[in-house]
Design a protein around this motif. Structure first.
Motif, short mmCIF file in Angstrom:
data_model
loop_
_atom_site.label_atom_id
_atom_site.label_comp_id
_atom_site.label_asym_id
_atom_site.label_seq_id
_atom_site.Cartn_x
_atom_site.Cartn_y
_atom_site.Cartn_z
N UNK A 135 -16.49 -30.43 19.42
CA UNK A 135 -15.95 -29.80 18.21
C UNK A 135 -16.17 -30.70 17.00
N UNK A 136 -16.22 -32.02 17.21
CA UNK A 136 -16.55 -32.93 16.12
C UNK A 136 -18.00 -32.72 15.67
N UNK A 137 -18.88 -32.48 16.63
CA UNK A 137 -20.27 -32.20 16.28
C UNK A 137 -20.40 -30.93 15.47
N UNK A 138 -19.63 -29.92 15.84
CA UNK A 138 -19.65 -28.67 15.08
C UNK A 138 -19.18 -28.91 13.64
N UNK A 139 -18.15 -29.74 13.49
CA UNK A 139 -17.65 -30.04 12.15
C UNK A 139 -18.67 -30.82 11.34
N UNK A 140 -19.35 -31.77 11.97
CA UNK A 140 -20.36 -32.56 11.28
C UNK A 140 -21.51 -31.69 10.79
N UNK A 141 -21.86 -30.69 11.56
CA UNK A 141 -22.99 -29.83 11.21
C UNK A 141 -22.56 -28.60 10.40
N UNK A 142 -21.27 -28.49 10.09
CA UNK A 142 -20.80 -27.37 9.29
C UNK A 142 -20.72 -26.07 10.04
N UNK A 143 -20.63 -26.14 11.37
CA UNK A 143 -20.59 -24.92 12.18
C UNK A 143 -19.20 -24.63 12.72
N UNK A 144 -18.20 -25.39 12.28
CA UNK A 144 -16.83 -25.16 12.71
C UNK A 144 -16.10 -24.32 11.66
N UNK A 145 -15.47 -23.25 12.11
CA UNK A 145 -14.71 -22.40 11.20
C UNK A 145 -13.63 -23.24 10.53
N UNK A 146 -13.58 -23.26 9.18
CA UNK A 146 -12.54 -24.04 8.49
C UNK A 146 -11.13 -23.72 8.97
N UNK A 147 -10.90 -22.51 9.44
CA UNK A 147 -9.57 -22.13 9.94
C UNK A 147 -9.22 -22.87 11.22
#
Length: 219
Positions: free
Chosen positions: A161-173
């Motif tokens: 999930x950290x990787x998703x956040x780094x790449x901008x693929x994590x839903x801000x919600x």
């Protein structure tokens, strides 16, 4: 990013800062309570050492987060490499069992690059749960700051999930206080016209960034 999203991100970053400061500040409080009731000279000396250590850890964390999350007043558009290096060294010293290797030919870096570097360091140090080696390198190439951190050790703890956040693929919600810093530096890299990358294996985590510099700031 909407106004509400910006407020939510700021709140999550504050939560992360408070979480990391709770332990050393709590140790300060405990040390003061012991000092107020203890009469044995040797025990009072132990209390003073505890207070000094906790105060140092608290101060180092505040300095780290001031530059990693905040506006970092007192610095211009560029930050001396040595300042950033001291902050990462204090971060590693607090964890222990991590060897640091540096490749930092520049004398200073743009503030966005420093923020990315510090947050990368935080992620890398947290991933080395059994200690290991952290290699940190940066160079200026073709008008962009290139950053690479490699954490290697017997066990790498890195939630995807950290990787998703780094790449901008994590839903801000779905952001939490743990992933908010990664999302923040993704937004920062995007604002600079650059990007972040990561690669993970069983015994290593590599974090990379390419951050173009605005004209007139190179040097």
């Amino acid at each position: 990013m909407s106004e509400n999203s910006s407020i939510d991100l700021a709140a999550l970053l504050c939560s992360r800062l408070c979480h990391d400061l709770l332990s050393p500040v709590g140790a300060l409080s405990n040390g003061l309570e012991l000092l107020a009731t203890e009469t044995d000279p040797a025990m009072r000396q132990n209390c003073m050492e505890l207070l000094e250590q906790s105060a140092l850890v608290s101060t180092n964390k505040l300095k780290f987060f001031r530059l990693a999350f905040g506006a970092a007043g007192g610095f211009g558009d560029r930050v001396p490499i040595e300042e950033m290096r001291k902050l990462i060294e204090s971060l590693v010293a607090d964890k222990g069992r991590i060897e640091l290797n540096w490749s930092l030919p520049q004398s200073n870096l743009p503030k966005p690059a420093v923020k990315v570097m510090l947050n990368f360091a935080q992620i890398s140090v947290d991933s080395l749960v059994r200690g290991g080696t952290l290699d940190i390198g940066v160079e200026l190439r073709d008008g962009a700051t290139e950053i690479v951190l490699r954490a290697s050790g017997p066990r790498i703890a890195f939630d995807e999930v950290l990787g998703l956040a780094l790449e901008g693929r994590l839903d801000p919600a779905e952001l939490s206080s743990r992933t908010a810093p990664a999302h923040m530096i993704h937004l920062l890299a995007q604002q600079c016209g650059g990007g972040l990358q990561f690669a993970r294996s069983e015994d290593a985590l590599v974090l990379g960034a390419v951050l173009p510099e605005p004209e007139g700031m190179i040097g």
